[in-house]
Design a protein around this motif. Structure first.
Motif, PDB file in Angstrom:
ATOM      1  N   PHE A 226     -39.816 -18.902 -65.822  1.00 21.01           N
ATOM      2  CA  PHE A 226     -40.568 -19.813 -65.557  1.00 21.01           C
ATOM      3  C   PHE A 226     -42.214 -19.578 -66.019  1.00 21.01           C
ATOM      4  O   PHE A 226     -42.684 -18.114 -65.285  1.00 21.01           O
ATOM      5  N   GLY A 227     -42.260 -20.509 -65.908  1.00 19.77           N
ATOM      6  CA  GLY A 227     -44.173 -20.300 -66.314  1.00 19.77           C
ATOM      7  C   GLY A 227     -44.625 -21.855 -66.933  1.00 19.77           C
ATOM      8  O   GLY A 227     -43.996 -22.507 -67.438  1.00 19.77           O
ATOM      9  N   ASP A 228     -46.364 -21.918 -66.553  1.00 17.92           N
ATOM     10  CA  ASP A 228     -47.124 -22.716 -66.653  1.00 17.92           C
ATOM     11  C   ASP A 228     -47.699 -22.832 -68.369  1.00 17.92           C
ATOM     12  O   ASP A 228     -46.831 -21.025 -69.045  1.00 17.92           O
ATOM     13  N   LEU A 229     -48.335 -23.187 -68.563  1.00 17.44           N
ATOM     14  CA  LEU A 229     -48.719 -23.682 -70.258  1.00 17.44           C
ATOM     15  C   LEU A 229     -49.920 -22.107 -69.810  1.00 17.44           C
ATOM     16  O   LEU A 229     -49.697 -21.778 -71.385  1.00 17.44           O
ATOM     17  N   GLU A 230     -50.047 -21.762 -69.058  1.00 17.42           N
ATOM     18  CA  GLU A 230     -51.263 -20.360 -69.370  1.00 17.42           C
ATOM     19  C   GLU A 230     -50.567 -19.437 -68.820  1.00 17.42           C
ATOM     20  O   GLU A 230     -51.111 -18.372 -69.422  1.00 17.42           O
ATOM     21  N   ALA A 250     -40.681 -21.531 -70.148  1.00 19.05           N
ATOM     22  CA  ALA A 250     -42.603 -21.285 -70.062  1.00 19.05           C
ATOM     23  C   ALA A 250     -42.822 -22.256 -70.188  1.00 19.05           C
ATOM     24  O   ALA A 250     -42.936 -22.317 -71.686  1.00 19.05           O
ATOM     25  N   GLY A 251     -44.131 -23.514 -69.461  1.00 16.67           N
ATOM     26  CA  GLY A 251     -44.626 -24.420 -70.618  1.00 16.67           C
ATOM     27  C   GLY A 251     -43.444 -26.000 -70.809  1.00 16.67           C
ATOM     28  O   GLY A 251     -43.798 -26.795 -71.121  1.00 16.67           O
ATOM     29  N   LEU A 252     -42.398 -25.641 -70.611  1.00 22.27           N
ATOM     30  CA  LEU A 252     -41.720 -26.344 -70.776  1.00 22.27           C
ATOM     31  C   LEU A 252     -41.144 -27.550 -69.994  1.00 22.27           C
ATOM     32  O   LEU A 252     -39.993 -28.791 -70.113  1.00 22.27           O
ATOM     33  N   SER A 254     -41.884 -30.531 -66.954  1.00 20.90           N
ATOM     34  CA  SER A 254     -42.694 -31.261 -65.369  1.00 20.90           C
ATOM     35  C   SER A 254     -42.175 -30.278 -64.353  1.00 20.90           C
ATOM     36  O   SER A 254     -41.732 -28.976 -64.110  1.00 20.90           O
ATOM     37  N   LEU A 255     -43.183 -30.407 -62.750  1.00 30.62           N
ATOM     38  CA  LEU A 255     -43.257 -29.667 -61.418  1.00 30.62           C
ATOM     39  C   LEU A 255     -41.554 -30.456 -61.178  1.00 30.62           C
ATOM     40  O   LEU A 255     -41.039 -29.363 -60.542  1.00 30.62           O
ATOM     41  N   ARG A 256     -41.347 -31.126 -60.993  1.00 31.50           N
ATOM     42  CA  ARG A 256     -39.678 -31.412 -60.844  1.00 31.50           C
ATOM     43  C   ARG A 256     -38.730 -31.190 -61.915  1.00 31.50           C
ATOM     44  O   ARG A 256     -37.609 -30.909 -60.863  1.00 31.50           O
ATOM     45  N   GLU A 257     -38.940 -31.390 -62.421  1.00 28.91           N
ATOM     46  CA  GLU A 257     -37.988 -30.436 -63.938  1.00 28.91           C
ATOM     47  C   GLU A 257     -37.521 -28.826 -62.978  1.00 28.91           C
ATOM     48  O   GLU A 257     -37.061 -28.164 -62.675  1.00 28.91           O
ATOM     49  N   LEU A 258     -38.752 -28.459 -63.218  1.00 31.42           N
ATOM     50  CA  LEU A 258     -38.595 -26.986 -62.654  1.00 31.42           C
ATOM     51  C   LEU A 258     -38.253 -26.741 -61.162  1.00 31.42           C
ATOM     52  O   LEU A 258     -37.082 -26.236 -60.812  1.00 31.42           O
ATOM     53  N   ALA A 259     -38.651 -27.600 -59.954  1.00 29.63           N
ATOM     54  CA  ALA A 259     -38.230 -27.487 -58.702  1.00 29.63           C
ATOM     55  C   ALA A 259     -36.130 -27.667 -59.107  1.00 29.63           C
ATOM     56  O   ALA A 259     -35.047 -26.727 -58.250  1.00 29.63           O
ATOM     57  N   SER A 260     -35.947 -28.752 -59.708  1.00 32.68           N
ATOM     58  CA  SER A 260     -34.942 -28.880 -60.084  1.00 32.68           C
ATOM     59  C   SER A 260     -33.869 -27.731 -60.678  1.00 32.68           C
ATOM     60  O   SER A 260     -32.709 -27.269 -60.668  1.00 32.68           O
ATOM     61  N   LEU A 261     -34.404 -26.762 -61.860  1.00 37.37           N
ATOM     62  CA  LEU A 261     -34.038 -25.847 -61.650  1.00 37.37           C
ATOM     63  C   LEU A 261     -33.666 -24.467 -61.355  1.00 37.37           C
ATOM     64  O   LEU A 261     -32.953 -23.741 -61.824  1.00 37.37           O
ATOM     65  N   ILE A 262     -34.612 -24.880 -60.660  1.00 35.29           N
ATOM     66  CA  ILE A 262     -34.753 -23.442 -59.165  1.00 35.29           C
ATOM     67  C   ILE A 262     -33.826 -23.650 -58.432  1.00 35.29           C
ATOM     68  O   ILE A 262     -32.927 -22.660 -57.801  1.00 35.29           O
ATOM     69  N   GLY A 274     -46.738 -20.941 -56.456  1.00 38.88           N
ATOM     70  CA  GLY A 274     -45.676 -21.517 -56.178  1.00 38.88           C
ATOM     71  C   GLY A 274     -44.544 -21.521 -56.181  1.00 38.88           C
ATOM     72  O   GLY A 274     -43.824 -22.675 -55.388  1.00 38.88           O
ATOM     73  N   PRO A 275     -44.534 -21.720 -57.223  1.00 39.70           N
ATOM     74  CA  PRO A 275     -42.836 -21.335 -57.232  1.00 39.70           C
ATOM     75  C   PRO A 275     -42.181 -20.870 -56.952  1.00 39.70           C
ATOM     76  O   PRO A 275     -40.784 -21.449 -56.377  1.00 39.70           O
ATOM     77  N   MET A 276     -42.360 -19.406 -55.653  1.00 44.22           N
ATOM     78  CA  MET A 276     -41.532 -19.123 -55.139  1.00 44.22           C
ATOM     79  C   MET A 276     -41.420 -19.943 -53.421  1.00 44.22           C
ATOM     80  O   MET A 276     -41.041 -19.610 -53.160  1.00 44.22           O
ATOM     81  N   HIS A 277     -42.792 -20.513 -53.384  1.00 40.55           N
ATOM     82  CA  HIS A 277     -42.335 -21.385 -51.978  1.00 40.55           C
ATOM     83  C   HIS A 277     -41.247 -22.635 -52.087  1.00 40.55           C
ATOM     84  O   HIS A 277     -40.911 -22.433 -51.621  1.00 40.55           O
ATOM     85  N   ILE A 278     -41.412 -22.692 -53.692  1.00 36.35           N
ATOM     86  CA  ILE A 278     -40.582 -24.125 -54.046  1.00 36.35           C
ATOM     87  C   ILE A 278     -39.053 -23.669 -54.189  1.00 36.35           C
ATOM     88  O   ILE A 278     -38.729 -24.251 -53.216  1.00 36.35           O
TER      89      ILE A 278
END
Length: 349
Positions: A226-230, A250-252, A254-262, A274-278
């Protein structure tokens, strides 16, 4: 500070933190305020980048999502924000940010009771400025947030950071990883090699590669990066030599999609981010790598394995290491690998 536990607010606004990690660590406040004021209307005021995390939250009635303008548009932006706050007729405001501007908005927005930590020349804007805890650097930020509620007669609770996902979001995440070759019975491990704020929080990319290769020796394991655009180029370089069971998202997302995948992961390896805390808020076992920051304050709150070598200059809170990056050099590949395996296969105590 005089208590206002006698009040029975009908409309409450809570200014949530801006950074993803701080935002997630503040979510217990929503539960505690809802529990204490079950009939109140609760509005969460959030920056546009993070507000989607609360879209299905049952403890709030409204999300006040805003962006903060700069330059020539700044004055009009502030005026619009304060007017919207006035329209809400809030009789209680809780500031989980420490900025002058947020307290100014509540003050000019005619919020009746305004609670927040003092400092930054803003105490006069608050009806109840709270003195920051004396143990600020020796206690978790979750507790620091909760201590703000003491003036309302709400004791520090045992509630953990939490996030809510809809069933259809989890099903969509399951379908996505299935398309990437993850089958029922396979083991999914999330890896977040980047971190906002600066490179001083980040373990070495080549060591993430080594850990990934070791984990992928188990043919049932799939990794999702996972990762943001940067961080797209960084994670692309990490995944370049890895087999197809390493999925680069990475960069693909949304925040909610990220949480769902995590939420699908059996373990999550990450820098302080932030993803660690999610992951922690979703109950996913975390292996967290710390160097320049303090795990006592911002480590995984609910559960988690922290690797922090506590060299003499750590935590320094710098964006980049000015010397030899000894805090991260001391974290070895084999130790991280073993901690991830333990997170995967250890039975809950």
């Amino acid at each position: 500070m005089k208590s206002i536990k006698h009040i029975d607010p009908k409309s409450i606004i809570i200014r949530m933190p801006n950074w993803i990690g701080d935002f997630v660590m503040a979510t217990p406040i929503l539960s505690d305020v809802r529990s204490s004021f079950p009939k109140a209307s609760i509005t969460a005021m959030c920056r546009i980048g993070v507000c989607q995390l609360l879209e299905t939250d049952p403890d709030i009635n409204e999300i006040f999502c805003f962006s903060k303008a700069s330059g020539f548009n700044r004055r009009d932006n502030h005026r619009d924000l304060m007017e919207k706050i006035r329209q809400g007729k809030y009789d209680l405001g809780i500031l989980l940010t420490n900025s002058f501007s947020s307290s100014w908005w509540f003050y000019r927005g005619h919020v009746s009771y305004r609670i927040g930590y003092g400092g930054n020349f803003r105490s006069f804007l608050l009806t109840h400025p709270i003195h920051p805890p004396s143990q600020l650097k020796k206690q978790h930020l979750v507790k620091t947030y909760k201590m703000l509620l003491s003036v309302l007669g709400i004791p520090v609770s045992k509630t953990n950071p939490r996030l809510y996902l809809a069933n259809q979001e989890i099903k969509a995440a399951q379908e996505l990883v299935k398309q990437q070759g993850v089958q029922e019975g396979d083991i999914l491990i999330g890896i977040n090699p980047a971190a906002t704020y600066g490179s001083a929080k980040c373990w070495f990319p080549e060591r993430f590669v080594e850990v990934a290769h070791k984990l992928l020796q188990n043919e049932k394991i799939h990794l999702v990066f996972f990762g943001d655009l940067e961080s797209v180029s960084l994670i692309k370089s990490i995944c370049r030599t890895l087999p197809p069971r390493a999925i680069n998202l990475a960069g693909l997302t949304s925040l909610r999609e990220l949480a769902s995948l995590i939420s699908l992961c059996r373990a999550f390896l990450s820098n302080d981010s932030g993803p660690m805390h999610i992951a922690d808020a979703l109950g996913v076992p975390v292996v967290a790598l710390f160097g320049s920051t303090n795990e006592i304050v911002t480590g995984p709150f609910s559960q988690g394995r922290v690797i922090h070598k506590h060299v003499t200059c750590s935590p320094c809170y710098k964006r980049t290491c000015p010397i030899d990056f000894r805090c991260m050099k001391a974290i070895e590949v084999e130790e991280v690998y073993q901690q991830v395996l333990q997170a995967l296969f250890s039975q809950p105590s």
